[in-house]
Design an enzyme around this catalytic site. Structure first.
Site, PDB file in Angstrom:
ATOM      1  CB  SER A   1      -2.351  -0.403   0.192  1.00 10.32           C
ATOM      2  OG  SER A   1      -1.282  -0.706  -0.634  1.00 10.32           O
TER       3      SER A   1
ATOM      4  CG  ASP B   1       3.595  -3.531   3.721  1.00  8.37           C
ATOM      5  OD1 ASP B   1       3.585  -2.561   4.506  1.00  8.37           O
ATOM      6  OD2 ASP B   1       3.286  -3.440   2.529  1.00  8.37           O
TER       7      ASP B   1
ATOM      8  CG  HIS C   1       2.718   0.302   1.812  1.00 10.27           C
ATOM      9  ND1 HIS C   1       2.443  -1.037   1.679  1.00 10.27           N
ATOM     10  CD2 HIS C   1       1.869   0.942   0.975  1.00 10.27           C
ATOM     11  CE1 HIS C   1       1.482  -1.200   0.790  1.00 10.27           C
ATOM     12  NE2 HIS C   1       1.109  -0.008   0.343  1.00 10.27           N
TER      13      HIS C   1
END
Length: 477
Positions: free
Chosen positions: A225, A151, A121
């Site tokens: 992230s 992911d 993402h």
């Protein structure tokens, strides 16, 4: 690209950060006592993690993403749609391109090859990926491959004098382990926070992604992230991916993809640029207390086989309906998610050892993993009831299978013609259109035989039910 995704009032936020946000960074209290991460600096007389971080932080990079995304008007807010129509902009249902820019983190896992892991993402829809190292060098990143279902993305840079992190096995991680999170929250490079492993094996949401998160209370915020979660020896045990938050900021509940999943995925991404998933041809579900009692099982751990598909590796290996898979490829299987992750992340063609329980006896076999069809449903767990106990079959109308109903499993069994909402049968999980094929592992041919199976007997009853062409177990008390 949406930089922060919130699900409902208390949702899971993917933690890629927008560029211009000014917000404080909060760190949990440091660990008390001596650990592998903490040492005494005799010159200053303080307890510190500085020597460890001097090794860890150069391997964590900042990722700046630029690109465009085509957005349908249905993706806009009501206010955006109104303004565009009022000022003569594009009308609804006309796609438009919007600029995309965001920040995230990454971890160098192979200095010689320049390989960096991050979240899918973070780099999704990127036209340009800029990697900033701790020494402030900026390099263009090449996207090697992505895997949305975990992911995970793999990026490559061409540079010398890189530092990487040793990858530790997440199978050895325990709740209570001291951990350190390193990333770039809100664009604040090389931010370090500490905490412990709060839980293992976490899942979020009912989608078909492969999830087995490490939960931590180390402070994680948007921009973390793709950053590193390391143990007290400075070894990588996970990649920070999501947070549970109402506001999008840290609430002390963060999630990291474990290295057990990362290692399986990046091997395929480096070789093929994509992930090919394995399957063995079973539908599985979790073991509830009611099923444990009705099937005379000794444990709630394991994945219950609700059906075996013809011609699949599972059938060839001798698996049968009602078997409980307890280990696969050297790893313990605690529930249906464990076996789905273990099988799905193996390269098709791999031969693995499988341990299962049948009739109270533990057995082992070898099974060769086939390639999955991503459109197939791999688990019946979503169809299984969450509370499958009831006092009786009251509330359900059960009769012989109608002649005009075509079923994959044949015409033997009984048909659930109706179920009253809120009744005992409904709460047990029975639904209109279900076909009961067996009671307590004994097949039933018709209504008379079904009544004989349950007459003058006390529950719980283990029902093998066909629903939508798949088999599941229900426990009826």
């Amino acid at each position: 690209m949406k930089k922060t995704l919130l699900i409902a009032a208390s949702g899971i936020a993917l933690i890629a950060a927008p560029l211009a946000i000014s917000q404080g960074v909060y760190s949990n209290s440091p660990a008390i006592g001596q650990s592998g991460a903490l040492t005494i600096d005799n010159a200053r007389g303080v307890l510190t993690m500085a020597p460890l971080l001097e090794v860890v932080t150069p391997a964590v990079v900042s990722i700046d993403v630029e690109g465009t995304r085509t957005q349908e008007s249905g993706d806009m807010s009501e206010q955006e749609e109104f303004l565009r129509r009022f000022f003569g902009g594009q009308l609804p249902n006309q796609p438009q391109s919007r600029p995309l820019r965001g920040l995230g983190s990454g971890v160098i896992i192979n200095a010689d090859k320049g390989l960096i892991i991050t979240n899918n993402h973070v780099v999704k829809d990127a036209d340009r990926i800029t990697i900033t190292l701790k020494d402030k060098r900026q390099l263009q990143g090449e996207l090697v491959g992505t895997d949305p279902k975990t992911d995970i993305a793999l990026v490559k840079i061409d540079a010398d004098n890189l530092s990487d992190l040793k990858i530790a096995s997440s199978r050895n991680v325990k709740v209570g382990d001291y951990v350190i999170a390193v990333g770039n929250p809100y664009g604040l490079s090389s931010t370090v926070t500490t905490g412990i492993v709060s839980a293992l094996g976490r899942e979020q949401g009912g989608n078909d992604n492969y999830q087995d998160y490490i939960q931590t209370d180390a402070s994680i915020n948007p921009g973390n992230s793709g950053g590193a979660l390391v143990n007290s020896k400075g070894e990588l045990i996970g990649m920070n991916t999501a947070i549970l938050s109402r506001s999008g900021g840290n609430n002390g509940i963060g999630f990291a993809v474990p290295t057990q999943i990362i290692s399986s995925v990046i091997e395929q991404l480096e070789e093929n640029g994509e992930v090919r998933r394995g399957r063995i041809g079973v539908l599985i579900q979790n073991i509830t207390p009611g099923l444990r009692q009705s099937l005379n099982l000794t444990t709630l751990n394991g994945a219950l086989v609700s059906s075996v598909e013809d011609g699949t590796p599972a059938e060839k290996a001798g698996l049968k309906e009602g078997d409980v898979i307890t280990a696969f490829n050297g790893g313990e299987i605690r529930d249906s998610s464990d076996i789905r992750n273990a099988v799905g992340l193996l390269v098709p063609g791999t031969q693995a050892d499988l341990t299962y329980i049948r009739d109270g006896k533990t057995r082992t076999t070898k099974i060769r993993v086939a390639e999955v069809d991503e459109d197939e449903v791999l688990s019946a767990d979503a169809a299984a009831p969450t509370n499958p106990s009831m006092e009786s079959f009251s509330g359900a109308t059960i009769r012989n299978i109608p002649s005009d109903v075509e079923l994959r499993g044949g015409d033997e069994g009984v048909y659930v013609d109706s179920v009253e909402v809120g009744s005992n049968a409904f709460r047990a999980g029975l639904r209109r259109g279900d076909v009961i094929r067996a009671v307590n592992r004994r097949d039933v041919a018709n209504l008379k035989e079904f009544e004989t199976r349950i007459k003058d007997k006390e529950g719980p009853f283990a029902l093998s039910v066909e629903r939508g062409g798949s088999r599941i177990f229900l426990a009826v008390e």
